[in-house]
Design an enzyme around this catalytic site. Structure first.
Site, PDB file in Angstrom:
ATOM      1  N   SER A  46       0.862  -1.116   0.002  1.00 13.38           N
ATOM      2  CA  SER A  46      -0.006  -0.020   0.122  1.00 13.38           C
ATOM      3  C   SER A  46       0.997   1.284  -0.052  1.00 13.38           C
ATOM      4  O   SER A  46       0.567   2.157  -0.696  1.00 13.38           O
ATOM      5  CB  SER A  46      -0.740   0.140   1.270  1.00 13.38           C
ATOM      6  OG  SER A  46      -1.206  -1.069   1.551  1.00 13.38           O
ATOM      7  N   THR A  47       2.003   1.439   0.980  1.00 13.30           N
ATOM      8  CA  THR A  47       2.776   2.398   1.023  1.00 13.30           C
ATOM      9  C   THR A  47       3.463   2.686  -0.344  1.00 13.30           C
ATOM     10  O   THR A  47       3.700   3.885  -0.841  1.00 13.30           O
ATOM     11  CB  THR A  47       3.665   2.104   2.122  1.00 13.30           C
ATOM     12  OG1 THR A  47       2.975   1.792   3.180  1.00 13.30           O
ATOM     13  CG2 THR A  47       4.686   3.201   2.357  1.00 13.30           C
ATOM     14  N   TYR A 135      -1.314 -10.659   3.451  1.00 11.82           N
ATOM     15  CA  TYR A 135      -1.482  -9.291   3.790  1.00 11.82           C
ATOM     16  C   TYR A 135      -2.853  -9.115   4.416  1.00 11.82           C
ATOM     17  O   TYR A 135      -4.071  -9.093   3.576  1.00 11.82           O
ATOM     18  CB  TYR A 135      -1.297  -8.321   2.755  1.00 11.82           C
ATOM     19  CG  TYR A 135      -1.163  -7.041   3.153  1.00 11.82           C
ATOM     20  CD1 TYR A 135      -1.310  -6.388   4.466  1.00 11.82           C
ATOM     21  CD2 TYR A 135      -0.639  -5.922   2.131  1.00 11.82           C
ATOM     22  CE1 TYR A 135      -1.123  -4.996   4.512  1.00 11.82           C
ATOM     23  CE2 TYR A 135      -0.831  -4.606   2.317  1.00 11.82           C
ATOM     24  CZ  TYR A 135      -0.887  -3.944   3.596  1.00 11.82           C
ATOM     25  OH  TYR A 135      -0.940  -2.592   3.692  1.00 11.82           O
ATOM     26  N   LYS A 163       0.929 -10.357   7.558  1.00  7.16           N
ATOM     27  CA  LYS A 163       1.182  -9.147   7.805  1.00  7.16           C
ATOM     28  C   LYS A 163       0.064  -8.617   8.438  1.00  7.16           C
ATOM     29  O   LYS A 163      -1.090  -8.457   7.825  1.00  7.16           O
ATOM     30  CB  LYS A 163       1.730  -8.249   6.644  1.00  7.16           C
ATOM     31  CG  LYS A 163       1.625  -6.971   6.735  1.00  7.16           C
ATOM     32  CD  LYS A 163       2.207  -6.214   5.369  1.00  7.16           C
ATOM     33  CE  LYS A 163       2.446  -4.950   5.245  1.00  7.16           C
ATOM     34  NZ  LYS A 163       1.506  -3.958   5.942  1.00  7.16           N
ATOM     35  N   GLY A 187       1.381  -4.342  11.669  1.00  7.65           N
ATOM     36  CA  GLY A 187       1.076  -3.528  10.505  1.00  7.65           C
ATOM     37  C   GLY A 187       0.702  -1.995  10.930  1.00  7.65           C
ATOM     38  O   GLY A 187       1.085  -1.128   9.960  1.00  7.65           O
ATOM     39  N   ASP A 189       2.143   1.058  12.591  1.00  5.32           N
ATOM     40  CA  ASP A 189       3.181   1.406  13.566  1.00  5.32           C
ATOM     41  C   ASP A 189       3.084   2.207  14.642  1.00  5.32           C
ATOM     42  O   ASP A 189       3.846   2.032  15.656  1.00  5.32           O
ATOM     43  CB  ASP A 189       4.052   2.486  12.444  1.00  5.32           C
ATOM     44  CG  ASP A 189       4.130   2.078  11.081  1.00  5.32           C
ATOM     45  OD1 ASP A 189       3.682   0.956  10.741  1.00  5.32           O
ATOM     46  OD2 ASP A 189       4.482   2.618  10.295  1.00  5.32           O
ATOM     47  N   GLU A 190       1.758   2.899  14.652  1.00  7.37           N
ATOM     48  CA  GLU A 190       1.582   3.644  16.163  1.00  7.37           C
ATOM     49  C   GLU A 190       0.984   2.499  17.289  1.00  7.37           C
ATOM     50  O   GLU A 190       1.087   2.962  18.442  1.00  7.37           O
ATOM     51  CB  GLU A 190       0.340   4.520  15.760  1.00  7.37           C
ATOM     52  CG  GLU A 190      -0.705   4.077  15.066  1.00  7.37           C
ATOM     53  CD  GLU A 190      -0.721   4.081  13.643  1.00  7.37           C
ATOM     54  OE1 GLU A 190       0.439   3.757  12.983  1.00  7.37           O
ATOM     55  OE2 GLU A 190      -1.663   4.524  12.912  1.00  7.37           O
ATOM     56  N   SER A 206       5.222   1.848   7.188  1.00  8.25           N
ATOM     57  CA  SER A 206       5.384   3.095   6.140  1.00  8.25           C
ATOM     58  C   SER A 206       6.271   3.972   6.987  1.00  8.25           C
ATOM     59  O   SER A 206       7.292   4.551   6.463  1.00  8.25           O
ATOM     60  CB  SER A 206       4.211   3.725   5.845  1.00  8.25           C
ATOM     61  OG  SER A 206       3.514   4.288   6.916  1.00  8.25           O
TER      62      SER A 206
END
Ligand code: MN9
Length: 300
Positions: A46-47, A135, A163, A187, A189-190, A206
């Site tokens: 996606s990124t 994914y 993922k 998946g 990051d936060e 990303s």
């Protein structure tokens, strides 16, 4: 060392002034990230704007990444497409490049049945001799991988992991508990620290493109059992993500930071909008604060 454990950057696609892929910058980015301590690359996800690229562009992008990586770090090729045949073609190309694994989102847009999606995955796995990562990104794909689906898919020996781009950490924990041999990547990051706490083997992200040292700080401190320090690194990451998310398009925000770092990434492909001057200034300010905090944390 398990080559599928650690931090994997979901690479972005840089464009030149004519809107073509800028392979020179792409290769620079791969080398720069290796210098930053990244463990590998997730290419054309996606990124990477996979669905805004032509199949030939996706192949060329993967070729450049493999060339710059020179066999040093793990390379995972995202080959997801709506049509099985197209995904298989990308998978075969990736196999010729000797990547470490392939991965695919479930076919989307049309409301495919569960059986159709399972057949897609089965045919894709059988088309090549490479480890395969599902994914799972229900928010965008509209389809969620369940424990039952994993159970059914385990008949394919290629299945290596998932993922997991979701915030249902109960499901992540159940997956690892039932199938500890499968590798699960966080998946979002936060929420990396949540994923690790529930059993994730690492993450694909990303923001790893620009926050790699802080991401590695989360991973290494978690591994050592130093939760407080791991949380502090997660705060650093999230302070940046909050500012980047306000821009509407996180990928353009990340590209802006890479451009500050001397790699001119351009914007994202239309219909994505370019960032406003105000967004660019906010990102610049937040990134400078991040770099200073990172320095402080390294010495504390
Ligand atoms: O690949 C990324 N997913 C998407 C994973 O952007 C769709 C994440 O890294 C997010 O960009 C990140 C910011 O929300 O967690």
């Amino acid at each position: 060392m398990n080559k599928f454990k650690g931090a994997f950057a979901a690479l972005l696609t840089p464009y030149d002034s004519l809107g073509n892929i800028n392979h020179r910058v792409l290769k620079e980015q791969v080398r720069w990230l290796i210098g930053q301590g990244i463990d590998g690359f997730y290419v054309c996800g996606s990124t990477g704007e996979a669905f805004l690229l032509s199949p030939d562009e996706r192949k060329a992008e993967l070729e450049s990444v493999c060339e710059a990586n020179n066999g040093e770090k793990t390379v995972i090729a995202h080959v997801g497409e709506i049509a099985t045949e197209h995904a298989v073609e990308l998978a075969r190309h990736a196999e010729r490049l000797n990547v470490d694994a392939i991965s695919s989102i479930s076919p989307f847009y049309y409301k495919f049945s569960k059986e159709e999606i399972m057949t897609y995955y089965g045919e894709l796995m059988e088309s090549v001799d490479l480890p395969f990562f599902i994914y799972n990104f229900p928010k965008l794909s509209g389809f969620s991988i369940t424990l039952d689906i994993l159970e059914e898919m385990r008949k394919y020996t290629q299945l290596a992991g998932v993922k997991f781009t979701d915030s249902d950490f109960y499901l992540l924990e159940r997956m690892k508990r039932a199938y500890p041999e499968l590798c699960v990547w966080n998946g979002y990051d936060e929420m990396l620290l949540c994923g690790l706490s529930m059993g994730a083997d690492g993450g694909v992200g990303s923001t790893y493109n620009v926050l790699c040292p802080a991401i590695k700080g989360i991973l290494s401190n978690f591994e050592k059992g130093n939760m407080q320090k791991a949380q502090e690194y997660q705060h650093l990451v999230n302070d940046m993500i909050t500012v980047m998310s306000k821009c509407g398009n996180v990928f353009s925000a990340i590209k802006t930071i890479l451009t500050f770092e001397g790699m001119d990434f351009g914007g994202c492909r239309k219909p994505f909008h370019a960032l406003s001057q105000e967004d660019v200034e906010n990102i610049e300010h937040a990134y400078n604060v991040y770099l200073k905090s990172l320095e402080k944390m390294k010495t504390s």
